[in-house]
Each structure stands twice: as C-alpha cells, then as structure tokens.
Write a protein that holds these residues in place. Sequence first.
Motif, PDB file in Angstrom:
ATOM      1  N   LEU A  40       0.838  -1.205   0.000  1.00 61.88           N
ATOM      2  CA  LEU A  40       0.000   0.000   0.000  1.00 61.88           C
ATOM      3  C   LEU A  40       0.875   1.258   0.000  1.00 61.88           C
ATOM      4  CD1 LEU A  40      -2.708   1.506   0.252  1.00 61.88           C
ATOM      5  CD2 LEU A  40      -2.584   1.133   2.737  1.00 61.88           C
ATOM      6  N   ASN A  41       1.898   1.279   0.841  1.00 59.45           N
ATOM      7  CA  ASN A  41       2.784   2.445   0.881  1.00 59.45           C
ATOM      8  C   ASN A  41       3.464   2.672  -0.467  1.00 59.45           C
ATOM      9  OD1 ASN A  41       2.284   3.331   3.510  1.00 59.45           O
ATOM     10  ND2 ASN A  41       3.751   1.891   4.389  1.00 59.45           N
ATOM     11  N   GLY A  42       3.791   1.590  -1.156  1.00 57.91           N
ATOM     12  CA  GLY A  42       4.390   1.721  -2.487  1.00 57.91           C
ATOM     13  C   GLY A  42       3.434   2.375  -3.478  1.00 57.91           C
ATOM     14  N   PHE A  43       2.151   1.975  -3.422  1.00 58.15           N
ATOM     15  CA  PHE A  43       1.152   2.578  -4.313  1.00 58.15           C
ATOM     16  C   PHE A  43       0.940   4.048  -3.988  1.00 58.15           C
ATOM     17  CE2 PHE A  43      -0.375  -1.940  -4.680  1.00 58.15           C
ATOM     18  CZ  PHE A  43      -0.003  -2.097  -6.010  1.00 58.15           C
ATOM     19  N   VAL A  44       0.896   4.375  -2.697  1.00 60.07           N
ATOM     20  CA  VAL A  44       0.679   5.772  -2.303  1.00 60.07           C
ATOM     21  C   VAL A  44       1.868   6.621  -2.750  1.00 60.07           C
ATOM     22  CG1 VAL A  44       0.437   7.358  -0.347  1.00 60.07           C
ATOM     23  CG2 VAL A  44      -0.827   5.189  -0.364  1.00 60.07           C
ATOM     24  N   ASP A  45       3.069   6.093  -2.603  1.00 60.28           N
ATOM     25  CA  ASP A  45       4.275   6.812  -3.031  1.00 60.28           C
ATOM     26  C   ASP A  45       4.231   7.172  -4.510  1.00 60.28           C
ATOM     27  OD1 ASP A  45       5.754   7.218  -0.811  1.00 60.28           O
ATOM     28  OD2 ASP A  45       7.025   5.431  -1.018  1.00 60.28           O
ATOM     29  N   GLU A  56      -9.327   4.931   5.250  1.00 56.28           N
ATOM     30  CA  GLU A  56     -10.752   4.788   4.930  1.00 56.28           C
ATOM     31  C   GLU A  56     -11.069   5.420   3.577  1.00 56.28           C
ATOM     32  OE1 GLU A  56      -9.497   5.601   7.882  1.00 56.28           O
ATOM     33  OE2 GLU A  56     -10.202   3.884   9.064  1.00 56.28           O
ATOM     34  N   ASP A  57     -10.514   6.609   3.338  1.00 58.15           N
ATOM     35  CA  ASP A  57     -10.745   7.289   2.048  1.00 58.15           C
ATOM     36  C   ASP A  57     -10.190   6.459   0.892  1.00 58.15           C
ATOM     37  OD1 ASP A  57     -12.046   9.392   3.210  1.00 58.15           O
ATOM     38  OD2 ASP A  57     -10.331  10.757   3.204  1.00 58.15           O
ATOM     39  N   ILE A  58      -9.006   5.897   1.071  1.00 55.78           N
ATOM     40  CA  ILE A  58      -8.389   5.119  -0.009  1.00 55.78           C
ATOM     41  C   ILE A  58      -9.223   3.862  -0.304  1.00 55.78           C
ATOM     42  CG2 ILE A  58      -6.355   3.770  -0.689  1.00 55.78           C
ATOM     43  CD1 ILE A  58      -4.627   5.841   0.791  1.00 55.78           C
ATOM     44  N   VAL A  59      -9.711   3.202   0.759  1.00 54.38           N
ATOM     45  CA  VAL A  59     -10.565   2.025   0.556  1.00 54.38           C
ATOM     46  C   VAL A  59     -11.796   2.414  -0.269  1.00 54.38           C
ATOM     47  CG1 VAL A  59     -12.110   0.384   1.724  1.00 54.38           C
ATOM     48  CG2 VAL A  59      -9.801   0.774   2.607  1.00 54.38           C
ATOM     49  N   LYS A  60     -12.431   3.510   0.106  1.00 51.98           N
ATOM     50  CA  LYS A  60     -13.677   3.888  -0.568  1.00 51.98           C
ATOM     51  C   LYS A  60     -13.426   4.371  -1.994  1.00 51.98           C
ATOM     52  CE  LYS A  60     -15.798   5.497   3.682  1.00 51.98           C
ATOM     53  NZ  LYS A  60     -16.356   6.684   4.323  1.00 51.98           N
ATOM     54  N   LEU A  61     -12.383   5.154  -2.186  1.00 51.20           N
ATOM     55  CA  LEU A  61     -12.185   5.720  -3.530  1.00 51.20           C
ATOM     56  C   LEU A  61     -11.648   4.701  -4.534  1.00 51.20           C
ATOM     57  CD1 LEU A  61      -8.997   6.562  -4.434  1.00 51.20           C
ATOM     58  CD2 LEU A  61      -9.310   8.196  -2.596  1.00 51.20           C
ATOM     59  N   SER A  62     -11.042   3.626  -4.045  1.00 52.10           N
ATOM     60  CA  SER A  62     -10.502   2.619  -4.970  1.00 52.10           C
ATOM     61  C   SER A  62     -11.465   1.456  -5.201  1.00 52.10           C
ATOM     62  CB  SER A  62      -9.157   2.089  -4.437  1.00 52.10           C
ATOM     63  OG  SER A  62      -9.320   1.457  -3.179  1.00 52.10           O
ATOM     64  N   HIS A  63     -12.575   1.431  -4.438  1.00 48.93           N
ATOM     65  CA  HIS A  63     -13.522   0.313  -4.550  1.00 48.93           C
ATOM     66  C   HIS A  63     -14.194   0.286  -5.924  1.00 48.93           C
ATOM     67  CE1 HIS A  63     -16.398  -2.721  -3.452  1.00 48.93           C
ATOM     68  NE2 HIS A  63     -17.423  -1.907  -3.514  1.00 48.93           N
ATOM     69  N   LYS A  65     -13.047   0.015  -8.843  1.00 49.09           N
ATOM     70  CA  LYS A  65     -12.360   0.674  -9.949  1.00 49.09           C
ATOM     71  C   LYS A  65     -11.293  -0.289 -10.475  1.00 49.09           C
ATOM     72  CE  LYS A  65     -13.424   5.368  -8.824  1.00 49.09           C
ATOM     73  NZ  LYS A  65     -13.605   5.376  -7.350  1.00 49.09           N
ATOM     74  N   PRO A  66     -11.547  -0.898 -11.627  1.00 51.41           N
ATOM     75  CA  PRO A  66     -10.643  -1.954 -12.126  1.00 51.41           C
ATOM     76  C   PRO A  66      -9.179  -1.510 -12.187  1.00 51.41           C
ATOM     77  CG  PRO A  66     -12.646  -1.893 -13.436  1.00 51.41           C
ATOM     78  CD  PRO A  66     -12.730  -0.722 -12.489  1.00 51.41           C
ATOM     79  N   ASP A  67      -8.936  -0.258 -12.563  1.00 48.31           N
ATOM     80  CA  ASP A  67      -7.533   0.175 -12.669  1.00 48.31           C
ATOM     81  C   ASP A  67      -6.896   0.398 -11.299  1.00 48.31           C
ATOM     82  OD1 ASP A  67      -9.288   2.377 -12.354  1.00 48.31           O
ATOM     83  OD2 ASP A  67      -7.729   3.767 -13.015  1.00 48.31           O
ATOM     84  N   MET A  68      -7.710   0.427 -10.241  1.00 43.81           N
ATOM     85  CA  MET A  68      -7.168   0.612  -8.888  1.00 43.81           C
ATOM     86  C   MET A  68      -7.270  -0.665  -8.048  1.00 43.81           C
ATOM     87  SD  MET A  68      -8.206   4.452  -7.746  1.00 43.81           S
ATOM     88  CE  MET A  68      -6.783   4.603  -6.671  1.00 43.81           C
ATOM     89  N   ALA A  69      -7.534  -1.792  -8.691  1.00 41.12           N
ATOM     90  CA  ALA A  69      -7.739  -3.038  -7.932  1.00 41.12           C
ATOM     91  C   ALA A  69      -6.566  -3.378  -7.008  1.00 41.12           C
ATOM     92  CB  ALA A  69      -8.033  -4.191  -8.888  1.00 41.12           C
ATOM     93  N   PRO A  70      -5.316  -3.240  -7.451  1.00 41.73           N
ATOM     94  CA  PRO A  70      -4.217  -3.564  -6.524  1.00 41.73           C
ATOM     95  C   PRO A  70      -4.179  -2.638  -5.302  1.00 41.73           C
ATOM     96  CG  PRO A  70      -3.441  -3.514  -8.798  1.00 41.73           C
ATOM     97  CD  PRO A  70      -4.825  -2.915  -8.797  1.00 41.73           C
ATOM     98  N   VAL A  71      -4.535  -1.356  -5.512  1.00 42.51           N
ATOM     99  CA  VAL A  71      -4.600  -0.418  -4.379  1.00 42.51           C
ATOM    100  C   VAL A  71      -5.702  -0.858  -3.428  1.00 42.51           C
ATOM    101  CG1 VAL A  71      -5.082   1.957  -3.687  1.00 42.51           C
ATOM    102  CG2 VAL A  71      -3.744   1.515  -5.759  1.00 42.51           C
ATOM    103  N   PHE A  72      -6.878  -1.152  -3.983  1.00 49.75           N
ATOM    104  CA  PHE A  72      -8.013  -1.567  -3.152  1.00 49.75           C
ATOM    105  C   PHE A  72      -7.695  -2.837  -2.366  1.00 49.75           C
ATOM    106  CE2 PHE A  72     -11.891  -4.033  -2.442  1.00 49.75           C
ATOM    107  CZ  PHE A  72     -12.569  -3.153  -1.623  1.00 49.75           C
ATOM    108  N   ASN A  73      -7.112  -3.815  -3.044  1.00 45.20           N
ATOM    109  CA  ASN A  73      -6.825  -5.089  -2.373  1.00 45.20           C
ATOM    110  C   ASN A  73      -5.938  -4.874  -1.143  1.00 45.20           C
ATOM    111  OD1 ASN A  73      -8.260  -6.533  -4.281  1.00 45.20           O
ATOM    112  ND2 ASN A  73      -6.463  -6.976  -5.538  1.00 45.20           N
ATOM    113  N   ASN A  74      -4.916  -4.079  -1.277  1.00 41.77           N
ATOM    114  CA  ASN A  74      -3.961  -3.888  -0.173  1.00 41.77           C
ATOM    115  C   ASN A  74      -4.487  -2.930   0.887  1.00 41.77           C
ATOM    116  OD1 ASN A  74      -1.325  -5.450  -0.772  1.00 41.77           O
ATOM    117  ND2 ASN A  74      -1.941  -4.622  -2.751  1.00 41.77           N
ATOM    118  N   ALA A  75      -5.179  -1.868   0.468  1.00 40.55           N
ATOM    119  CA  ALA A  75      -5.781  -0.947   1.446  1.00 40.55           C
ATOM    120  C   ALA A  75      -6.887  -1.667   2.216  1.00 40.55           C
ATOM    121  CB  ALA A  75      -6.326   0.292   0.741  1.00 40.55           C
ATOM    122  N   GLY A  76      -7.707  -2.430   1.489  1.00 34.59           N
ATOM    123  CA  GLY A  76      -8.778  -3.183   2.144  1.00 34.59           C
ATOM    124  C   GLY A  76      -8.212  -4.171   3.141  1.00 34.59           C
ATOM    125  N   GLN A  77      -7.172  -4.883   2.748  1.00 35.11           N
ATOM    126  CA  GLN A  77      -6.591  -5.864   3.652  1.00 35.11           C
ATOM    127  C   GLN A  77      -5.929  -5.202   4.869  1.00 35.11           C
ATOM    128  OE1 GLN A  77      -7.983  -8.621   3.515  1.00 35.11           O
ATOM    129  NE2 GLN A  77      -6.401 -10.091   2.917  1.00 35.11           N
TER     130      GLN A  77
END
Length: 202
Positions: A40-45, A56-63, A65-77
């Motif tokens: 997650l930190n790598g994606f945010v960087d 919480e914002d990252i989980v909601k904004l990436s939900h 969204k196919p192009d943000m799936a890796p961000v969502f998976n790691n933020a959600g986890q």
Amino acid sequence: MAFELPTLPYAKSALGAKGMCEETLDLHHGRHHQAYVTALNGFVDGNDALKGKSLEDIVKLSHNKPDMAPVFNNAGQHWNHILFWQCMSPHGGGIPGALEKKIKEDFGDVTKFKDAFKAGGVGQFGSGWVWLVVGSDGKLKVTRSPNGSNPLATGEGKALLGCDVWEHSYYLDFRNRRPDYLQNWVDKLANYEFAEAQLKAA
Ligand code: MN3
C-alpha cells in the motif's frame, strides 16, 4: 505519513490456548499484514492522488475501480486486519449483556447468530471475510466479502466483528477445516466486548 503495521493488542502466544498458535500470528501479522502495508505504501508513493488520504478514504475511492484493484486489495486488507486483531482476545468468547440482548432481538438466539456467522464464512468461496455488521436500519446482520473487500467499501454497514477466512488464518491450527476454525472463533476467540463497544459507538 506512511501507513504502519499496528502492534498486536496481546502477545503472539496469547491466543494459543484459544486455538490460534504463535506461529499463525507470527506469519499472519508479521508477514501477511506487513506485506499489505508495504505494498500500500508503495502505491501511495507512486500516486499523488492518494498522498495524504486516510486509509478509509483510499478504501472507498478505490472500490470497484478496475484500474485501482491492486490499491483496493492492499488498502482493504490493511483495514480488515487492523480490525481483525482487535476482534480476538485471550479472554474471548463471552458475550456481554447489551450485545447479547441485541443478538437475540435480531437473530433469535445466540446459537442462530453463531450458525449464521459460521455459514457466512464457510459460504465464502475462496479467500475472504465474514462480518457481523449493524446496518443503516439499526439491525445486526452477517455479511461476507471476497479477498480484501469489506463493509466499509460496500456500504453494507458498520463492522462490529470481522473474521479472516483466508487459509493463512487457519491452516496451521485447523488445516483444511474452515468450519471448525469458524466454530472455534465464535466460541472462544471472538472479542464480543470490542463488538459491543463498536455497536455503542455506531
Ligand atoms: Mn489475513
């Protein structure tokens, strides 16, 4: 500020008598959860749109969204596991009075709640989570979600309890027996004091 792995609220050996051994927690917290935080930190960087945003914002904004799936998976986890560690206790299993009353109102009795929770976790094909949530109608319900998803993302309600049904959560202690892991979890590991506090704060 970078996201960080939270400290466990108990010693890694503290849940052994409750059916979750030190090696499980060592790998699950120290390796699996840490890997989600690092990713997650790598994606945010690498993405200015994510910098400075809350988890919480990252989980909601990436939900969804196919192009943000890796961000969502790691933020959600990351979000799911922060909750999960709090949802277990070396003194788990006892249901305090106010929560028990609410469970009886909404499920009929405690056994029916436990059966619904267990069925939710068994019914999640592959990796995922089972949740006890309080919905916007004020009623308790059991939901489940695949992979790193959660009720925060889907808007299904506020999570009071979440149980990880990825194999890494139970394979050392229960091998392939997910139903036994879930029965043990609701009977012995679940921190119902925490769930009741979440309900009161909802
Ligand atoms: Mn996990």
